[in-house]
Design a protein around this motif. Structure first.
Motif, PDB file in Angstrom:
ATOM      1  N   SER A 277      60.381  39.822  27.715  1.00 38.04           N
ATOM      2  CA  SER A 277      59.009  40.358  27.657  1.00 38.04           C
ATOM      3  C   SER A 277      58.754  41.153  26.379  1.00 38.04           C
ATOM      4  O   SER A 277      57.612  41.384  26.007  1.00 38.04           O
ATOM      5  CB  SER A 277      58.731  41.249  28.872  1.00 38.04           C
ATOM      6  OG  SER A 277      59.506  42.428  28.804  1.00 38.04           O
ATOM      7  N   VAL A 278      59.822  41.574  25.718  1.00 41.32           N
ATOM      8  CA  VAL A 278      59.683  42.261  24.429  1.00 41.32           C
ATOM      9  C   VAL A 278      59.913  41.255  23.304  1.00 41.32           C
ATOM     10  O   VAL A 278      59.093  41.089  22.399  1.00 41.32           O
ATOM     11  CB  VAL A 278      60.685  43.445  24.317  1.00 41.32           C
ATOM     12  CG1 VAL A 278      60.707  44.004  22.898  1.00 41.32           C
ATOM     13  CG2 VAL A 278      60.333  44.533  25.321  1.00 41.32           C
TER      14      VAL A 278
ATOM     15  N   MET B  96      57.990  39.813  19.335  1.00 36.15           N
ATOM     16  CA  MET B  96      58.507  40.324  18.069  1.00 36.15           C
ATOM     17  C   MET B  96      58.421  39.239  16.989  1.00 36.15           C
ATOM     18  O   MET B  96      58.337  38.052  17.293  1.00 36.15           O
ATOM     19  CB  MET B  96      59.980  40.749  18.240  1.00 36.15           C
ATOM     20  CG  MET B  96      60.168  41.901  19.197  1.00 36.15           C
ATOM     21  SD  MET B  96      59.589  43.478  18.524  1.00 36.15           S
ATOM     22  CE  MET B  96      58.288  43.874  19.664  1.00 36.15           C
TER      23      MET B  96
ATOM     24  N   VAL C  30      58.855  49.537  32.908  1.00 36.81           N
ATOM     25  CA  VAL C  30      58.081  50.780  33.084  1.00 36.81           C
ATOM     26  C   VAL C  30      56.811  50.531  33.908  1.00 36.81           C
ATOM     27  O   VAL C  30      56.254  49.432  33.879  1.00 36.81           O
ATOM     28  CB  VAL C  30      57.632  51.415  31.733  1.00 36.81           C
ATOM     29  CG1 VAL C  30      58.790  52.076  31.043  1.00 36.81           C
ATOM     30  CG2 VAL C  30      56.909  50.428  30.851  1.00 36.81           C
TER      31      VAL C  30
ATOM     32  N   LYS D  98      52.808  50.701  34.943  1.00 38.02           N
ATOM     33  CA  LYS D  98      51.570  50.576  34.161  1.00 38.02           C
ATOM     34  C   LYS D  98      51.122  51.958  33.679  1.00 38.02           C
ATOM     35  O   LYS D  98      51.270  52.943  34.393  1.00 38.02           O
ATOM     36  CB  LYS D  98      50.490  49.951  35.053  1.00 38.02           C
ATOM     37  CG  LYS D  98      49.243  49.589  34.294  1.00 38.02           C
ATOM     38  CD  LYS D  98      48.237  48.872  35.172  1.00 38.02           C
ATOM     39  CE  LYS D  98      46.814  49.005  34.659  1.00 38.02           C
ATOM     40  NZ  LYS D  98      46.618  48.848  33.232  1.00 38.02           N
TER      41      LYS D  98
ATOM     42  N   GLY E  55      52.807  52.564  28.477  1.00 38.68           N
ATOM     43  CA  GLY E  55      52.568  52.239  27.066  1.00 38.68           C
ATOM     44  C   GLY E  55      51.646  53.263  26.427  1.00 38.68           C
ATOM     45  O   GLY E  55      51.882  53.739  25.313  1.00 38.68           O
TER      46      GLY E  55
ATOM     47  N   LEU F 182      53.518  56.417  25.869  1.00 44.20           N
ATOM     48  CA  LEU F 182      54.430  56.215  24.725  1.00 44.20           C
ATOM     49  C   LEU F 182      53.658  56.337  23.407  1.00 44.20           C
ATOM     50  O   LEU F 182      54.066  57.054  22.489  1.00 44.20           O
ATOM     51  CB  LEU F 182      55.035  54.817  24.847  1.00 44.20           C
ATOM     52  CG  LEU F 182      55.818  54.237  23.687  1.00 44.20           C
ATOM     53  CD1 LEU F 182      57.280  54.586  23.841  1.00 44.20           C
ATOM     54  CD2 LEU F 182      55.671  52.732  23.606  1.00 44.20           C
TER      55      LEU F 182
ATOM     56  N   GLN G  83      50.275  46.153  13.391  1.00 47.05           N
ATOM     57  CA  GLN G  83      49.865  44.740  13.373  1.00 47.05           C
ATOM     58  C   GLN G  83      50.310  44.087  14.671  1.00 47.05           C
ATOM     59  O   GLN G  83      51.448  44.282  15.093  1.00 47.05           O
ATOM     60  CB  GLN G  83      50.531  43.992  12.219  1.00 47.05           C
ATOM     61  CG  GLN G  83      49.831  44.201  10.898  1.00 47.05           C
ATOM     62  CD  GLN G  83      50.310  43.205   9.832  1.00 47.05           C
ATOM     63  OE1 GLN G  83      50.747  42.098  10.142  1.00 47.05           O
ATOM     64  NE2 GLN G  83      50.218  43.607   8.582  1.00 47.05           N
ATOM     65  N   ALA G  84      49.413  43.339  15.283  1.00 44.39           N
ATOM     66  CA  ALA G  84      49.766  42.608  16.504  1.00 44.39           C
ATOM     67  C   ALA G  84      49.455  41.131  16.292  1.00 44.39           C
ATOM     68  O   ALA G  84      48.442  40.795  15.668  1.00 44.39           O
ATOM     69  CB  ALA G  84      48.950  43.138  17.671  1.00 44.39           C
TER      70      ALA G  84
ATOM     71  N   ASN H 201      48.971  38.562  21.389  1.00 41.51           N
ATOM     72  CA  ASN H 201      49.572  39.692  22.107  1.00 41.51           C
ATOM     73  C   ASN H 201      48.468  40.612  22.648  1.00 41.51           C
ATOM     74  O   ASN H 201      48.171  41.678  22.121  1.00 41.51           O
ATOM     75  CB  ASN H 201      50.518  40.462  21.173  1.00 41.51           C
ATOM     76  CG  ASN H 201      51.384  41.476  21.912  1.00 41.51           C
ATOM     77  OD1 ASN H 201      51.127  41.779  23.080  1.00 41.51           O
ATOM     78  ND2 ASN H 201      52.387  42.005  21.233  1.00 41.51           N
TER      79      ASN H 201
ATOM     80  N   ALA I 207      48.316  42.539  25.205  1.00 46.46           N
ATOM     81  CA  ALA I 207      48.711  43.895  25.614  1.00 46.46           C
ATOM     82  C   ALA I 207      48.728  44.826  24.404  1.00 46.46           C
ATOM     83  O   ALA I 207      48.217  45.950  24.462  1.00 46.46           O
ATOM     84  CB  ALA I 207      50.076  43.859  26.293  1.00 46.46           C
ATOM     85  N   SER I 208      49.284  44.373  23.302  1.00 47.80           N
ATOM     86  CA  SER I 208      49.376  45.226  22.113  1.00 47.80           C
ATOM     87  C   SER I 208      47.988  45.485  21.518  1.00 47.80           C
ATOM     88  O   SER I 208      47.690  46.606  21.070  1.00 47.80           O
ATOM     89  CB  SER I 208      50.296  44.581  21.076  1.00 47.80           C
ATOM     90  OG  SER I 208      50.369  45.395  19.938  1.00 47.80           O
TER      91      SER I 208
ATOM     92  N   ALA J 140      45.102  45.537  23.216  1.00 46.10           N
ATOM     93  CA  ALA J 140      44.428  46.491  24.124  1.00 46.10           C
ATOM     94  C   ALA J 140      45.007  47.892  23.944  1.00 46.10           C
ATOM     95  O   ALA J 140      44.277  48.892  23.965  1.00 46.10           O
ATOM     96  CB  ALA J 140      44.594  46.030  25.569  1.00 46.10           C
ATOM     97  N   PHE J 141      46.299  47.950  23.755  1.00 40.43           N
ATOM     98  CA  PHE J 141      47.012  49.223  23.563  1.00 40.43           C
ATOM     99  C   PHE J 141      46.515  49.940  22.299  1.00 40.43           C
ATOM    100  O   PHE J 141      46.162  51.123  22.339  1.00 40.43           O
ATOM    101  CB  PHE J 141      48.503  48.875  23.482  1.00 40.43           C
ATOM    102  CG  PHE J 141      49.427  49.928  22.958  1.00 40.43           C
ATOM    103  CD1 PHE J 141      49.953  50.892  23.801  1.00 40.43           C
ATOM    104  CD2 PHE J 141      49.827  49.921  21.626  1.00 40.43           C
ATOM    105  CE1 PHE J 141      50.845  51.848  23.319  1.00 40.43           C
ATOM    106  CE2 PHE J 141      50.712  50.866  21.139  1.00 40.43           C
ATOM    107  CZ  PHE J 141      51.221  51.836  21.991  1.00 40.43           C
TER     108      PHE J 141
ATOM    109  N   LYS K  80      42.955  51.133  22.868  1.00 39.56           N
ATOM    110  CA  LYS K  80      42.889  52.268  23.792  1.00 39.56           C
ATOM    111  C   LYS K  80      43.293  53.565  23.097  1.00 39.56           C
ATOM    112  O   LYS K  80      42.760  54.639  23.382  1.00 39.56           O
ATOM    113  CB  LYS K  80      43.794  51.998  24.996  1.00 39.56           C
ATOM    114  CG  LYS K  80      43.590  53.023  26.069  1.00 39.56           C
ATOM    115  CD  LYS K  80      44.270  52.682  27.359  1.00 39.56           C
ATOM    116  CE  LYS K  80      43.984  53.814  28.348  1.00 39.56           C
ATOM    117  NZ  LYS K  80      44.864  53.755  29.496  1.00 39.56           N
TER     118      LYS K  80
END
Ligand SMILES: CC(C)(COP(=O)(O)OP(=O)(O)OC[C@H]1O[C@@H](n2cnc3c(N)ncnc32)[C@H](O)[C@@H]1OP(=O)(O)O)[C@@H](O)C(=O)NCCC(=O)NCCS
Length: 179
Positions: free
Chosen positions: A26-27, A31, A91, A93, A96, A99, A119-120, A124, A126-127, A129-130, A133
């Motif tokens: 998932s990571v 990458m 982890v 929800k 992130g 973190l 950079q995403a 990706n 999730a990245s 949206a992260f 946010k």
């Protein structure tokens, strides 16, 4: 927003734990290099980067729980750094966001950065949206920029200024003041 999270420098005893996170599908699948990293490669990487004053590797804790890894590259007081990060794969929800907030507080307050860039890969979600946010602004797209598994992927570039960060924190503080 109150933030019970803390950060500290990555140290040798963290390396096996962080390698497990980094190699988790998932990571790894998000990458730029997606092969399974060997322990030797990981130890060599840390040996190289830990002496570099312009790079910072951090572990973020929520209370006693380590929740992820963050690194800043091209670090200098008043300067512009790039960041990379991953949350511990299991982890809950919301981790992130914790973190990211803890790492950015460190970046702007302790390291004194002017700007953080991220950079995403376009896929990706999730990245992306992260970053949004956390208050990052999209500053452009690098089309077909990263070759991953033989396929070119578009990168989405994000930036967050220290001033924007301070303003966001101030607004959150004001909203939290009881009437
Ligand atoms: C990017 C990462 C740190 C985000 O962590 P997270 O625990 O999902 O973050 P949060 O739960 O706090 O979610 C942050 C926001 O992203 C959204 N989000 C999370 N996963 C999402 C997904 N798959 N698709 C769309 N939005 C998503 C959440 O809904 C949340 O927004 P909201 O509060 O408005 O609902 C984590 O997914 C991760 O480590 N990914 C693998 C490594 C990686 O991609 N690193 C970045 C390389 S650029």
């Amino acid at each position: 927003m109150s933030n019970a999270c803390t950060v500290r420098d990555l140290v040798d005893r963290d390396l096996l734990m962080v390698l497990t996170w980094r190699n988790h599908p998932s990571v790894r699948s998000f990458m730029l290099t997606q092969h399974e990293i060997s322990l030797k490669e990981h130890l060599n990487w840390f040996e190289r980067v830990k002496h570099d004053k312009n790079r910072k590797q951090l572990i973020v804790f929520d209370g006693e729980e380590p929740i992820g890894f963050v690194q800043f590259n091209s670090v200098s007081r008043g300067g512009i750094a790039d960041w990379g990060f991953y949350a511990r794969p299991d982890v809950p929800k919301g981790s992130g966001t914790k973190l990211g907030n803890a790492a950015l507080k460190h970046a702007f307050e302790a390291l004194g950065l002017h700007k953080v860039c991220g950079q995403a890969i376009e896929s990706n979600a999730a990245s992306i949206a992260f970053h949004q946010k956390l208050g990052f602004i999209e500053e452009g797209r690098l089309r077909s920029q990263q070759k991953i598994n033989g396929q070119y992927q578009t990168s989405v570039c994000f930036g967050l200024l220290a001033n924007d960060w301070q303003e966001t924190k101030q607004t959150e503080k004001e909203k939290n003041v009881p009437n």
